[in-house]
Scaffold this motif. Sequence first.
Motif, PDB file in Angstrom:
ATOM      1  N   ILE A 295      43.710  42.176  33.137  1.00  0.00           N
ATOM      2  CA  ILE A 295      42.354  41.629  33.158  1.00  0.00           C
ATOM      3  C   ILE A 295      42.196  40.803  34.426  1.00  0.00           C
ATOM      4  CG2 ILE A 295      40.771  39.965  32.111  1.00  0.00           C
ATOM      5  CD1 ILE A 295      40.745  42.492  30.630  1.00  0.00           C
ATOM      6  N   SER A 296      41.121  41.057  35.190  1.00  0.00           N
ATOM      7  CA  SER A 296      40.844  40.286  36.399  1.00  0.00           C
ATOM      8  C   SER A 296      39.364  39.909  36.445  1.00  0.00           C
ATOM      9  CB  SER A 296      41.189  41.085  37.662  1.00  0.00           C
ATOM     10  OG  SER A 296      42.576  41.290  37.780  1.00  0.00           O
ATOM     11  N   LYS A 297      39.096  38.779  37.058  1.00  0.00           N
ATOM     12  CA  LYS A 297      37.735  38.383  37.400  1.00  0.00           C
ATOM     13  C   LYS A 297      37.642  38.367  38.917  1.00  0.00           C
ATOM     14  CE  LYS A 297      34.443  34.554  37.000  1.00  0.00           C
ATOM     15  NZ  LYS A 297      34.240  33.170  36.502  1.00  0.00           N
ATOM     16  N   LEU A 298      36.591  38.994  39.449  1.00  0.00           N
ATOM     17  CA  LEU A 298      36.448  39.116  40.893  1.00  0.00           C
ATOM     18  C   LEU A 298      35.474  38.079  41.436  1.00  0.00           C
ATOM     19  CD1 LEU A 298      36.146  43.007  41.191  1.00  0.00           C
ATOM     20  CD2 LEU A 298      38.220  41.610  41.111  1.00  0.00           C
ATOM     21  N   ASP A 299      35.762  37.578  42.635  1.00  0.00           N
ATOM     22  CA  ASP A 299      34.782  36.729  43.293  1.00  0.00           C
ATOM     23  C   ASP A 299      33.746  37.604  44.006  1.00  0.00           C
ATOM     24  OD1 ASP A 299      35.900  37.613  45.703  1.00  0.00           O
ATOM     25  OD2 ASP A 299      37.034  35.762  46.037  1.00  0.00           O
ATOM     26  N   GLN A 300      32.840  36.996  44.742  1.00  0.00           N
ATOM     27  CA  GLN A 300      31.748  37.741  45.365  1.00  0.00           C
ATOM     28  C   GLN A 300      32.229  38.721  46.433  1.00  0.00           C
ATOM     29  OE1 GLN A 300      28.475  37.664  44.317  1.00  0.00           O
ATOM     30  NE2 GLN A 300      29.435  36.502  42.667  1.00  0.00           N
ATOM     31  N   ASP A 301      33.437  38.509  46.946  1.00  0.00           N
ATOM     32  CA  ASP A 301      33.986  39.404  47.958  1.00  0.00           C
ATOM     33  C   ASP A 301      34.945  40.438  47.374  1.00  0.00           C
ATOM     34  OD1 ASP A 301      32.667  38.103  50.097  1.00  0.00           O
ATOM     35  OD2 ASP A 301      34.179  36.507  50.039  1.00  0.00           O
ATOM     36  N   GLY A 302      35.039  40.469  46.041  1.00  0.00           N
ATOM     37  CA  GLY A 302      35.886  41.464  45.410  1.00  0.00           C
ATOM     38  C   GLY A 302      37.333  41.074  45.263  1.00  0.00           C
ATOM     39  N   ASP A 303      37.673  39.831  45.590  1.00  0.00           N
ATOM     40  CA  ASP A 303      39.050  39.370  45.449  1.00  0.00           C
ATOM     41  C   ASP A 303      39.259  38.776  44.055  1.00  0.00           C
ATOM     42  OD1 ASP A 303      39.837  39.976  48.133  1.00  0.00           O
ATOM     43  OD2 ASP A 303      38.650  38.237  48.776  1.00  0.00           O
ATOM     44  N   PRO A 304      40.438  38.993  43.458  1.00  0.00           N
ATOM     45  CA  PRO A 304      40.669  38.504  42.091  1.00  0.00           C
ATOM     46  C   PRO A 304      40.864  36.997  42.044  1.00  0.00           C
ATOM     47  CG  PRO A 304      42.656  39.543  42.948  1.00  0.00           C
ATOM     48  CD  PRO A 304      41.583  39.773  43.971  1.00  0.00           C
ATOM     49  N   THR A 305      40.113  36.333  41.157  1.00  0.00           N
ATOM     50  CA  THR A 305      40.350  34.920  40.885  1.00  0.00           C
ATOM     51  C   THR A 305      41.170  34.751  39.614  1.00  0.00           C
ATOM     52  OG1 THR A 305      38.289  34.742  39.614  1.00  0.00           O
ATOM     53  CG2 THR A 305      38.169  34.310  41.977  1.00  0.00           C
ATOM     54  N   LEU A 306      41.389  35.841  38.920  1.00  0.00           N
ATOM     55  CA  LEU A 306      42.196  35.859  37.711  1.00  0.00           C
ATOM     56  C   LEU A 306      42.927  37.189  37.693  1.00  0.00           C
ATOM     57  CD1 LEU A 306      42.861  34.834  34.731  1.00  0.00           C
ATOM     58  CD2 LEU A 306      40.881  36.193  34.040  1.00  0.00           C
ATOM     59  N   PHE A 307      44.219  37.159  37.439  1.00  0.00           N
ATOM     60  CA  PHE A 307      45.001  38.392  37.323  1.00  0.00           C
ATOM     61  C   PHE A 307      45.994  38.170  36.194  1.00  0.00           C
ATOM     62  CE2 PHE A 307      48.340  41.439  38.181  1.00  0.00           C
ATOM     63  CZ  PHE A 307      47.661  42.566  38.642  1.00  0.00           C
ATOM     64  N   GLN A 308      45.634  38.652  35.017  1.00  0.00           N
ATOM     65  CA  GLN A 308      46.424  38.392  33.825  1.00  0.00           C
ATOM     66  C   GLN A 308      46.907  39.707  33.213  1.00  0.00           C
ATOM     67  OE1 GLN A 308      47.029  35.241  32.750  1.00  0.00           O
ATOM     68  NE2 GLN A 308      48.364  35.950  31.117  1.00  0.00           N
ATOM     69  N   THR A 309      48.190  39.802  32.902  1.00  0.00           N
ATOM     70  CA  THR A 309      48.719  40.968  32.204  1.00  0.00           C
ATOM     71  C   THR A 309      48.983  40.592  30.755  1.00  0.00           C
ATOM     72  OG1 THR A 309      50.995  40.433  32.838  1.00  0.00           O
ATOM     73  CG2 THR A 309      49.752  41.914  34.279  1.00  0.00           C
ATOM     74  N   ILE A 310      48.620  41.515  29.856  1.00  0.00           N
ATOM     75  CA  ILE A 310      48.761  41.278  28.420  1.00  0.00           C
ATOM     76  C   ILE A 310      49.375  42.523  27.799  1.00  0.00           C
ATOM     77  CG2 ILE A 310      47.551  40.805  26.262  1.00  0.00           C
ATOM     78  CD1 ILE A 310      45.367  39.476  27.949  1.00  0.00           C
ATOM     79  N   GLY A 311      50.440  42.353  27.053  1.00  0.00           N
ATOM     80  CA  GLY A 311      51.049  43.492  26.402  1.00  0.00           C
ATOM     81  C   GLY A 311      52.319  43.114  25.680  1.00  0.00           C
ATOM     82  N   GLU A 312      52.775  44.047  24.849  1.00  0.00           N
ATOM     83  CA  GLU A 312      54.007  43.876  24.119  1.00  0.00           C
ATOM     84  C   GLU A 312      55.002  44.924  24.613  1.00  0.00           C
ATOM     85  OE1 GLU A 312      52.703  44.360  20.108  1.00  0.00           O
ATOM     86  OE2 GLU A 312      51.917  42.316  19.962  1.00  0.00           O
TER      87      GLU A 312
END
Length: 413
Positions: A295-312
Amino acid sequence: MIKRLAYFLIILLMGCETVDSYTSEETYIKFYGTEGEEIGRDLLVQDDGMLLLGTTSSSSYLTSILLIKTDLAGNEIWSLELVEDSTQTFIIDDAVGLLQTSDNEIVVLGNRAVDGERYGVLFTINLETPSITLFQEVRAETKDVNQAVFNDIEKITEGGFIIIGEVRNFENPSVSNSDWDVISIKYDESAGRQLERINGFQDNLDDYGASVVEGEDGNFYLFGSVTINKVNDQGATVPVSDIRTVRVNSFLVPVWDKYYGTAKNEIGNEITTYNSDRYVMGSQENSENNMDIIISKLDQDGDPTLFQTIGEEGIDQGYHMEIHPSGIYITGKTNSGRADFNIFIMKISFQGELIWTKKFGFEGDDEGRKINILDDGSILVVGSAVFGNSRKICLLKTDSDGNLSKIPTNTEN
């Protein structure tokens, strides 16, 4: 005639069900199918019911697209197999998605494989009849290709819709830059083709278009993956997939192009907008038998401000997400702790923290493909469930915490 399978199955869940009493049809699991095999792909909630989209093997084709209308309680009203030419039999059609363009018309996007060629198909459906009112093949017009695969269809504010996928020519190696390139096509509200753009963002790299969302000022965000060469931990140069977002203007011309990832394979699955922010979801392949959700959230320039991995342990693969004021909801499939796959519903905070996961397992490999959060917070998921040698379209409705009500053993539909 296609009939909904008139039975419920009690399923295994991770975590405890609530013990609250529920009114009839408040939560349920329902199955739809024929004597053939069905795969659930998409879901559209309307004022008077729901439309379920899937693929079936019951037609004169090898497979065809299946559209089912239900009431708001999930009871089937009618079904329609989208077959426009019964004289051909060696056709493989696969459903991709649907949207509503007017009060009584639906546009359905699919992929077709026939005679070694692949291309898209569009159906316009009149809901009052119900019947096919328009059929058209979707082929690339601006480049010599014989393989076109489409992955997403989305409405646009000016009216009409946009589709995205990738194209390639496998039979003519003399064609320059014959790698996978992203294709995007805009249509007006009458499904008239307006603009096509094929973007090979870098020569000799494979670009894949998985999802598209409209931004501000007529811009669009094309999301998917790109295969590039990277140096791994052993110092060897190897091809690796990165997540990619490309912002294009109203003419589908790139404004900026951003991709990011690690030394592992990252695959982009979906992009969506919430409160003018872009959120993206993908997969990270840790090994052949282990995959996590990104899961990522992008800033206005397309760069990730959040990069989270989730899984088992095992494979956790997300197919669709919906963002709600209470959090991010994802559905897909997981085989954590099992030999086969289960449907999962996952809720994540806006900071990327896992809040809960609920799993729904039957007799084989099951998967959730589309999730929808209703106004009262309840959750709808459409996907597929396997019983023995039979696969059917599966529709789940849970409460806001992903729970099902207790189902009495004498319940009948």
